[in-house]
Motif scaffolding. Sequence first.
Motif, PDB file in Angstrom:
ATOM      1  N   ASP A  63       0.809  -1.225   0.000  1.00  0.00           N
ATOM      2  CA  ASP A  63       0.000   0.000   0.000  1.00  0.00           C
ATOM      3  C   ASP A  63       0.842   1.275   0.000  1.00  0.00           C
ATOM      4  O   ASP A  63       0.293   2.374  -0.154  1.00  0.00           O
ATOM      5  N   LEU A  64       2.146   1.164   0.225  1.00  0.00           N
ATOM      6  CA  LEU A  64       2.955   2.363   0.471  1.00  0.00           C
ATOM      7  C   LEU A  64       2.975   3.340  -0.689  1.00  0.00           C
ATOM      8  O   LEU A  64       3.018   4.556  -0.473  1.00  0.00           O
ATOM      9  N   HIS A  65       2.922   2.865  -1.914  1.00  0.00           N
ATOM     10  CA  HIS A  65       2.874   3.787  -3.056  1.00  0.00           C
ATOM     11  C   HIS A  65       1.644   4.683  -2.952  1.00  0.00           C
ATOM     12  O   HIS A  65       1.729   5.908  -3.137  1.00  0.00           O
ATOM     13  N   ASP A  66       0.503   4.097  -2.622  1.00  0.00           N
ATOM     14  CA  ASP A  66      -0.738   4.879  -2.483  1.00  0.00           C
ATOM     15  C   ASP A  66      -0.665   5.825  -1.290  1.00  0.00           C
ATOM     16  O   ASP A  66      -1.140   6.960  -1.364  1.00  0.00           O
ATOM     17  N   ILE A  67      -0.061   5.380  -0.184  1.00  0.00           N
ATOM     18  CA  ILE A  67       0.044   6.234   0.999  1.00  0.00           C
ATOM     19  C   ILE A  67       0.930   7.432   0.710  1.00  0.00           C
ATOM     20  O   ILE A  67       0.604   8.567   1.078  1.00  0.00           O
TER      21      ILE A  67
END
Length: 166
Positions: free
Chosen positions: A12-16
């Motif tokens: 999820d880190l790209h979206d965060i």
Amino acid sequence: MTLWIASITPADLHDIVAMGIELSLHEGEPPPDLTIDGLAEVMFSSHPLVFGKIARIGDVPAGYALWTVGYTMQYGKPLLEVVDLYVRPDFRRNGLARALLRTMAGVAQERGYRFLTVKTYNGNAEANAFYPACGGTLDRTNVYDFGLNAMAALLAEPRENSDPIA
């Protein structure tokens, strides 16, 4: 569409990071020095410092909440400090921010924390109206930020032998 809120994973880190940049711009700030690797380091190391939840509407990332753990001497208990709570503009006014805040309250209660805190920018009118509407109250504290220059100035001051740097 279905709303679901889940713990943030490395996937999820790209979206965060993308939403973190959106939040800074929304607050009138320049984009943050935020990277996927930097966020992964503080969230998924052997001693994580930051925790989070991501909200999705269907498969679309719609918002997130990040928090850290603090401590209150007054009550002798940990507290949950919300670092960021953000909902993308297309998903606002549908209860998503309240659902994220309710999730933060559930985490705090489940872990036995005394309370949760949220800091906002003075100029963020939406946030400064939202949190009181959810039952939050302004506390009596002032927050003083010590950036790199202020810390360097403190460290450059002469020290006594009894004042070691820990």
